[in-house]
Scaffold this motif. Structure first.
Motif, mmCIF file in Angstrom:
data_model
loop_
_atom_site.group_PDB
_atom_site.id
_atom_site.type_symbol
_atom_site.label_atom_id
_atom_site.label_comp_id
_atom_site.label_asym_id
_atom_site.label_seq_id
_atom_site.Cartn_x
_atom_site.Cartn_y
_atom_site.Cartn_z
ATOM 1 N N ARG A 16 0.839 -1.195 0.000
ATOM 2 C CA ARG A 16 0.000 0.000 0.000
ATOM 3 C C ARG A 16 0.872 1.241 0.000
ATOM 4 O O ARG A 16 1.940 1.279 0.609
ATOM 5 C CB ARG A 16 -0.985 -0.013 1.162
ATOM 6 C CG ARG A 16 -0.561 0.538 2.505
ATOM 7 C CD ARG A 16 0.588 -0.143 3.150
ATOM 8 N NE ARG A 16 0.746 0.208 4.537
ATOM 9 C CZ ARG A 16 1.441 1.269 4.993
ATOM 10 N NH1 ARG A 16 2.062 2.069 4.158
ATOM 11 N NH2 ARG A 16 1.516 1.512 6.286
ATOM 12 N N ALA A 18 0.439 5.119 1.219
ATOM 13 C CA ALA A 18 -0.540 5.700 2.150
ATOM 14 C C ALA A 18 -0.275 7.174 2.462
ATOM 15 O O ALA A 18 0.069 7.520 3.588
ATOM 16 C CB ALA A 18 -0.528 4.865 3.429
ATOM 17 N N PRO A 19 -0.445 8.051 1.485
ATOM 18 C CA PRO A 19 -0.165 9.472 1.746
ATOM 19 C C PRO A 19 -1.246 10.146 2.603
ATOM 20 O O PRO A 19 -2.394 9.710 2.622
ATOM 21 C CB PRO A 19 -0.145 10.076 0.344
ATOM 22 C CG PRO A 19 -1.047 9.195 -0.460
ATOM 23 C CD PRO A 19 -0.897 7.809 0.111
ATOM 24 N N THR A 20 -0.830 11.189 3.294
ATOM 25 C CA THR A 20 -1.755 12.026 4.067
ATOM 26 C C THR A 20 -2.022 13.290 3.246
ATOM 27 O O THR A 20 -1.075 13.998 2.897
ATOM 28 C CB THR A 20 -1.105 12.405 5.417
ATOM 29 O OG1 THR A 20 -0.808 11.197 6.118
ATOM 30 C CG2 THR A 20 -2.019 13.268 6.263
ATOM 31 N N TYR A 201 -2.994 8.011 14.155
ATOM 32 C CA TYR A 201 -2.232 7.412 13.048
ATOM 33 C C TYR A 201 -1.866 5.967 13.378
ATOM 34 O O TYR A 201 -2.090 5.059 12.576
ATOM 35 C CB TYR A 201 -0.964 8.242 12.764
ATOM 36 C CG TYR A 201 0.071 7.440 12.002
ATOM 37 C CD1 TYR A 201 -0.194 6.978 10.713
ATOM 38 C CD2 TYR A 201 1.292 7.084 12.590
ATOM 39 C CE1 TYR A 201 0.731 6.201 10.019
ATOM 40 C CE2 TYR A 201 2.210 6.313 11.910
ATOM 41 C CZ TYR A 201 1.936 5.879 10.624
ATOM 42 O OH TYR A 201 2.842 5.095 9.956
ATOM 43 N N VAL A 205 -3.395 2.864 11.148
ATOM 44 C CA VAL A 205 -2.519 2.229 10.169
ATOM 45 C C VAL A 205 -2.416 0.722 10.439
ATOM 46 O O VAL A 205 -2.428 -0.093 9.514
ATOM 47 C CB VAL A 205 -1.141 2.947 10.149
ATOM 48 C CG1 VAL A 205 -0.223 2.450 11.239
ATOM 49 C CG2 VAL A 205 -0.458 2.829 8.820
ATOM 50 N N ARG A 219 7.810 1.794 3.331
ATOM 51 C CA ARG A 219 7.697 3.200 3.692
ATOM 52 C C ARG A 219 9.059 3.702 4.144
ATOM 53 O O ARG A 219 9.999 2.908 4.297
ATOM 54 C CB ARG A 219 6.631 3.396 4.778
ATOM 55 C CG ARG A 219 6.905 2.649 6.050
ATOM 56 C CD ARG A 219 5.733 2.784 7.018
ATOM 57 N NE ARG A 219 5.949 2.017 8.231
ATOM 58 C CZ ARG A 219 5.020 1.748 9.117
ATOM 59 N NH1 ARG A 219 3.786 2.182 8.942
ATOM 60 N NH2 ARG A 219 5.290 1.060 10.206
ATOM 61 N N LEU A 223 9.731 6.391 9.387
ATOM 62 C CA LEU A 223 8.653 5.701 10.109
ATOM 63 C C LEU A 223 9.125 4.395 10.738
ATOM 64 O O LEU A 223 8.319 3.633 11.283
ATOM 65 C CB LEU A 223 7.467 5.445 9.171
ATOM 66 C CG LEU A 223 6.703 6.712 8.782
ATOM 67 C CD1 LEU A 223 5.690 6.429 7.685
ATOM 68 C CD2 LEU A 223 6.008 7.312 10.003
HETATM 69 N N1 GLU Z 1 0.386 8.680 6.008
HETATM 70 C C1 GLU Z 1 1.782 8.618 6.309
HETATM 71 C C2 GLU Z 1 2.509 9.761 5.641
HETATM 72 O O1 GLU Z 1 1.979 10.373 4.716
HETATM 73 C C3 GLU Z 1 2.417 7.320 5.885
HETATM 74 C C4 GLU Z 1 2.009 6.211 6.769
HETATM 75 C C5 GLU Z 1 2.567 4.844 6.475
HETATM 76 O O2 GLU Z 1 3.080 4.583 5.376
HETATM 77 O O3 GLU Z 1 2.466 4.028 7.349
HETATM 78 O O4 GLU Z 1 3.607 10.059 6.037
#
Ligand code: GLU
Length: 288
Positions: A16, A18-20, A201, A205, A219, A223
């Motif tokens: 996946r 997963a952008p914010t 978050y 997640v 990612r 993170l």
């Molecule tokens: N939503 C997070 C972000 O934009 C990424 C989260 C993830 O990949 O677990 O930095």
């Protein structure tokens, strides 16, 4: 909820991105999306898109639209493969309730200032994100009913309920598997349901990765420390743990991580200046 077991080769690997949507995508995002694409291709897997928009005060619909447009332009197409977190608050609450029922979460109305003062007094230090550690000193004081409260994880109690050590399954740059021990205690009594949002978050997640059957999380290294906490939440909620690949971060000329706050140049600006998607891929090392 369909869970896949770690190492189950009979199902297609699922990734996946997963952008914010609290800003425009920049080169760092493109790198992450392309790293997902590359590994998914190598393992005959598929990549889903997850819009991580639980923070409704900070996200904007035009940023969501821009994410779709920019990824499409980059040649990454996710039609039919999109999950939007803000449509699933009930899932996150249900999972948090499991932890509440087990006595692993407690209500906390501490302000940032309170937490900073407590951490200073007790010499508690900071969590991996640099925020003062919350060690639960407020846990036994009555809550002011006028004050909003968050639900925090009782870290010591949570750790006492699991079989340690918890292992994180990882891939390195050469796709070699290795394991490392998770150290979730570095996060202290972390918030799992925020004061302003019925999620966080970390909780969202972990729930979504399991709910979507994600087998590989690709990612950035920024993170990596979060993964230690995510591994604990997976154990507490009896969820499978994906394989993790934490890729290097794209840095700007000064060696600083690119981030929206530093106003790194959005992908759309590169585009407006005439760069093609192919050139972006080449710039990031994904095409010869
Ligand atoms: N939503 C997070 C972000 O934009 C990424 C989260 C993830 O990949 O677990 O930095």
């Amino acid at each position: 909820m369909a869970h896949r077991a770690l190492g189950d080769q009979s199902v297609q690997p699922l990734f996946r991105f997963a952008p914010t949507p609290n800003g425009y995508l920049h080169l760092g995002h493109a790198f992450s999306a392309l790293a997902n694409e590359r590994l998914a291709k190598a393992l005959s897997g598929e990549v889903l898109l997850r819009i991580e928009d639980i923070d409704q005060g900070r996200v904007r619909p035009d940023f969501v639209a821009a994410i779709h447009e920019d990824l499409d332009w980059l040649g990454l197409h996710y039609e039919g493969l999109v999950r939007v977190q803000s449509q699933h608050f009930d899932f996150y609450q249900t999972k948090a309730q499991v932890l509440i029922d087990r006595g692993l979460l407690y209500r906390c109305s501490c302000t940032r200032k309170d937490i900073k003062e407590q951490a200073l007094q007790s010499g508690a230090g900071c969590d991996p994100d640099g925020a003062p550690l919350h060690q639960g000193l407020c846990r036994h004081t009555p809550l002011d009913p006028e004050q909003p409260f968050a639900w925090r994880l009782d870290m010591a109690r949570a750790l006492s309920t699991i079989d340690a050590p918890l292992m994180i399954h990882c891939l390195d740059e050469k796709r070699q598997r290795f394991e490392r021990v998770a150290e979730p205690q570095r996060w202290g009594d972390v918030v799992l349901l925020r004061k302003d949002i019925p999620a966080s978050y970390h909780l969202a997640v972990v729930v979504d990765d399991a709910l979507q059957g994600i087998s590989h999380v690709v990612r950035g290294q920024d993170l990596e420390a979060s993964t230690d906490l995510h591994r604990l939440l997976q154990a507490l909620l009896d969820l499978p743990s994906p394989v993790y690949y934490h890729h290097r971060l794209i840095t700007d000329e000064d060696g600083q991580k690119l981030s929206k706050s530093k106003l790194s140049k959005p992908l759309r600006q590169w585009r407006a200046e005439g760069l093609s998607a192919r050139e972006i891929r080449r710039l990031l090392g994904f095409e010869a």
